[in-house]
Motif scaffolding. Structure first.
Motif, PDB file in Angstrom:
ATOM      1  N   ASP A   1       0.849  -1.197   0.000  1.00 52.12           N
ATOM      2  CA  ASP A   1       0.000   0.000   0.000  1.00 52.12           C
ATOM      3  C   ASP A   1       0.884   1.246   0.000  1.00 52.12           C
ATOM      4  OD1 ASP A   1      -1.797   2.030   0.347  1.00 52.12           O
ATOM      5  OD2 ASP A   1      -2.767   1.186   2.124  1.00 52.12           O
ATOM      6  N   PRO A   2       1.133   1.835  -1.169  1.00 49.83           N
ATOM      7  CA  PRO A   2       2.009   3.001  -1.263  1.00 49.83           C
ATOM      8  C   PRO A   2       1.571   4.178  -0.396  1.00 49.83           C
ATOM      9  CG  PRO A   2       1.649   2.078  -3.435  1.00 49.83           C
ATOM     10  CD  PRO A   2       0.695   1.370  -2.503  1.00 49.83           C
ATOM     11  N   SER A   3       0.287   4.266  -0.064  1.00 45.77           N
ATOM     12  CA  SER A   3      -0.178   5.386   0.754  1.00 45.77           C
ATOM     13  C   SER A   3       0.368   5.332   2.182  1.00 45.77           C
ATOM     14  CB  SER A   3      -1.711   5.407   0.793  1.00 45.77           C
ATOM     15  OG  SER A   3      -2.216   4.302   1.535  1.00 45.77           O
ATOM     16  N   LYS A   4       0.906   4.150   2.557  1.00 46.37           N
ATOM     17  CA  LYS A   4       1.454   3.987   3.904  1.00 46.37           C
ATOM     18  C   LYS A   4       2.979   4.017   3.921  1.00 46.37           C
ATOM     19  CE  LYS A   4      -2.531   1.286   5.485  1.00 46.37           C
ATOM     20  NZ  LYS A   4      -2.996  -0.014   6.059  1.00 46.37           N
ATOM     21  N   ALA A   5       3.553   4.571   2.866  1.00 50.61           N
ATOM     22  CA  ALA A   5       5.015   4.591   2.752  1.00 50.61           C
ATOM     23  C   ALA A   5       5.583   6.001   2.850  1.00 50.61           C
ATOM     24  CB  ALA A   5       5.439   3.945   1.436  1.00 50.61           C
ATOM     25  N   GLU A   6       4.936   6.854   3.653  1.00 49.56           N
ATOM     26  CA  GLU A   6       5.371   8.250   3.748  1.00 49.56           C
ATOM     27  C   GLU A   6       6.817   8.391   4.183  1.00 49.56           C
ATOM     28  OE1 GLU A   6       2.804   6.981   5.363  1.00 49.56           O
ATOM     29  OE2 GLU A   6       0.949   8.070   4.893  1.00 49.56           O
ATOM     30  N   GLN A   7       7.244   7.546   5.134  1.00 46.22           N
ATOM     31  CA  GLN A   7       8.608   7.655   5.644  1.00 46.22           C
ATOM     32  C   GLN A   7       9.629   7.372   4.558  1.00 46.22           C
ATOM     33  OE1 GLN A   7       7.583   9.374   8.575  1.00 46.22           O
ATOM     34  NE2 GLN A   7       9.644   8.614   8.971  1.00 46.22           N
ATOM     35  N   LEU A   8       9.320   6.434   3.689  1.00 44.51           N
ATOM     36  CA  LEU A   8      10.235   6.117   2.598  1.00 44.51           C
ATOM     37  C   LEU A   8      10.292   7.262   1.590  1.00 44.51           C
ATOM     38  CD1 LEU A   8       9.177   2.399   2.087  1.00 44.51           C
ATOM     39  CD2 LEU A   8      11.324   3.212   3.074  1.00 44.51           C
ATOM     40  N   VAL A   9       9.171   7.854   1.312  1.00 47.36           N
ATOM     41  CA  VAL A   9       9.124   8.987   0.388  1.00 47.36           C
ATOM     42  C   VAL A   9       9.947  10.150   0.938  1.00 47.36           C
ATOM     43  CG1 VAL A   9       7.627  10.706  -0.693  1.00 47.36           C
ATOM     44  CG2 VAL A   9       6.891   8.317  -0.562  1.00 47.36           C
TER      45      VAL A   9
ATOM     46  N   LEU B   1      12.545   9.948   2.598  1.00 47.38           N
ATOM     47  CA  LEU B   1      13.960   9.640   2.394  1.00 47.38           C
ATOM     48  C   LEU B   1      14.379   9.834   0.936  1.00 47.38           C
ATOM     49  CD1 LEU B   1      14.283   6.356   4.518  1.00 47.38           C
ATOM     50  CD2 LEU B   1      15.201   8.618   5.100  1.00 47.38           C
ATOM     51  N   GLY B   2      13.414  10.190   0.090  1.00 45.50           N
ATOM     52  CA  GLY B   2      13.704  10.377  -1.324  1.00 45.50           C
ATOM     53  C   GLY B   2      13.695   9.096  -2.123  1.00 45.50           C
ATOM     54  N   ILE B   3      13.061   8.051  -1.561  1.00 41.48           N
ATOM     55  CA  ILE B   3      13.011   6.752  -2.219  1.00 41.48           C
ATOM     56  C   ILE B   3      11.755   6.645  -3.080  1.00 41.48           C
ATOM     57  CG2 ILE B   3      12.963   4.253  -1.866  1.00 41.48           C
ATOM     58  CD1 ILE B   3      15.546   5.580  -0.955  1.00 41.48           C
ATOM     59  N   SER B   4      11.905   6.182  -4.307  1.00 41.00           N
ATOM     60  CA  SER B   4      10.747   5.954  -5.169  1.00 41.00           C
ATOM     61  C   SER B   4      10.011   4.699  -4.703  1.00 41.00           C
ATOM     62  CB  SER B   4      11.186   5.779  -6.620  1.00 41.00           C
ATOM     63  OG  SER B   4      11.770   6.971  -7.114  1.00 41.00           O
ATOM     64  N   VAL B   5       8.688   4.790  -4.663  1.00 35.85           N
ATOM     65  CA  VAL B   5       7.855   3.698  -4.152  1.00 35.85           C
ATOM     66  C   VAL B   5       7.028   3.095  -5.283  1.00 35.85           C
ATOM     67  CG1 VAL B   5       5.967   3.105  -2.577  1.00 35.85           C
ATOM     68  CG2 VAL B   5       7.742   4.722  -1.848  1.00 35.85           C
ATOM     69  N   ARG B   6       6.991   1.760  -5.322  1.00 38.42           N
ATOM     70  CA  ARG B   6       6.170   1.051  -6.299  1.00 38.42           C
ATOM     71  C   ARG B   6       5.271   0.059  -5.553  1.00 38.42           C
ATOM     72  NH1 ARG B   6      10.130  -0.451 -11.503  1.00 38.42           N
ATOM     73  NH2 ARG B   6      10.785   1.698 -11.958  1.00 38.42           N
ATOM     74  N   GLN B   7       4.076  -0.126  -6.077  1.00 42.71           N
ATOM     75  CA  GLN B   7       3.170  -1.091  -5.456  1.00 42.71           C
ATOM     76  C   GLN B   7       3.628  -2.508  -5.774  1.00 42.71           C
ATOM     77  OE1 GLN B   7      -0.921  -1.156  -6.771  1.00 42.71           O
ATOM     78  NE2 GLN B   7      -1.601  -2.266  -4.950  1.00 42.71           N
ATOM     79  N   VAL B   8       3.804  -3.285  -4.716  1.00 39.26           N
ATOM     80  CA  VAL B   8       4.172  -4.698  -4.846  1.00 39.26           C
ATOM     81  C   VAL B   8       3.256  -5.497  -3.932  1.00 39.26           C
ATOM     82  CG1 VAL B   8       5.936  -6.436  -4.401  1.00 39.26           C
ATOM     83  CG2 VAL B   8       6.583  -4.265  -5.462  1.00 39.26           C
ATOM     84  N   ASP B   9       2.270  -6.142  -4.543  1.00 41.03           N
ATOM     85  CA  ASP B   9       1.339  -6.987  -3.795  1.00 41.03           C
ATOM     86  C   ASP B   9       1.576  -8.421  -4.237  1.00 41.03           C
ATOM     87  OD1 ASP B   9      -0.869  -8.434  -2.812  1.00 41.03           O
ATOM     88  OD2 ASP B   9      -2.173  -6.675  -2.896  1.00 41.03           O
TER      89      ASP B   9
END
Length: 288
Positions: free
Chosen positions: A34-42, A44-52
């Protein structure tokens, strides 16, 4: 490009932090359900992709352009073989050059019930045609130090590991190993690491260390597997999970969590976190 699956989990976040000390942030991708729950990673400047793991379509898209992939084993016990198969097949389709997988210490011979799905996943990796690194992680020290508050409250540390010696290491140690493996030389074929702490201890020795640091007399009470399972259920753990933890303690009594090859410290280039340091850190949290 390096993609870490399960990147919002406890191990995954630590792997990302370690990777940031090895490569630039634009070389790292975080795979989360769930990319919406990855605020901390964002942040840090990290690109987020959905992986289910249950939705192959997300995997096919997420793995585009990925050269190295860390498959952190699913937490959905009983469903992991199909989930991991989805990841492995998508990685193969995407042309991933290296797939690293977090397995279990001595998975091929382990007496722990948890090993079954890891063995099946390793078998899938063997026939995948991918270059693979199997990171057979031992026990997290936090699996035990996370329960010290209860031990202090009751004056007892419960378990069913008997005199089994446990060569555990911290999550940060295993995360460092994963980061080193992902950024190291590209292996051809399959390579397996047996990863465990430099020193081993019994649960009675853990209780002694807690007593030494707190000045409180903490004893280790060795229960039957059934009684320990019941005790875990009474403190709120789901029955299935309590059963697996109790089974793992029984496995430890049979030597299933012991290893003295020091492959973990060799891989990360430093000693693993000592039991003394892990207990100190855990007690600091309890006091707060």
């Amino acid at each position: 490009m390096i993609l870490v699956t399960g990147a919002s989990g406890q191990l995954g976040q630590l792997v990302i932090q370690q990777l940031l000390t090895e490569v630039s942030q634009d070389q790292i991708l975080a795979g989360v359900r769930d990319p919406s729950k990855a605020e901390q990673l964002v942040k840090l400047g990290i690109s987020v992709r959905q992986v289910d793991y249950d939705q192959p379509a997300t995997l096919n898209k997420a793995f585009e352009g990925v050269e190295r992939l860390l498959l952190i084993s699913s937490s959905a016990i009983g469903q992991r073989i199909d989930q991991h198969r989805n990841v492995i097949e998508a990685a193969s389709k995407a042309g991933v050059q290296l797939l690293a997988y977090t397995s279990l210490l001595h998975a091929d011979t382990s007496p722990l019930a948890l090993a079954e799905e890891h063995r099946a996943t390793e078998a899938l990796l063997q026939v995948s045609g991918l270059n693979t690194l199997v990171l057979r992680n031992g026990w997290y020290t936090e699996n035990y130090t996370g329960g010290l508050a209860a031990a202090l409250a009751h004056g007892k540390l419960l378990g069913c590991a008997g005199e089994g010696r446990i060569a555990s290491a911290s999550r940060a140690d295993y995360a460092a190993a994963a980061a080193k493996a992902l950024t190291g030389e590209l292996p051809q074929g399959s390579r397996t690491y047996e990863l465990a702490g430099d020193t081993a201890y019994t649960l009675a020795e853990l209780a002694t260390e807690v007593s030494r640091q707190t000045g409180q007399n903490i004893s280790y009470q060795n229960l039957s597997e059934a009684d320990y399972c019941d005790a875990l259920i009474q403190v709120g753990l789901p029955p299935a999970f309590a059963g697996l933890l109790a089974d793992s303690d029984t496995g430890a009594a049979k030597g299933g969590l012991f290893d003295d090859s020091h492959q973990l410290s060799q891989l990360i280039g430093r000693p693993t976190t000592s039991l003394q340091a892990a207990v100190t850190e855990a007690l600091n949290v309890v006091v707060q």
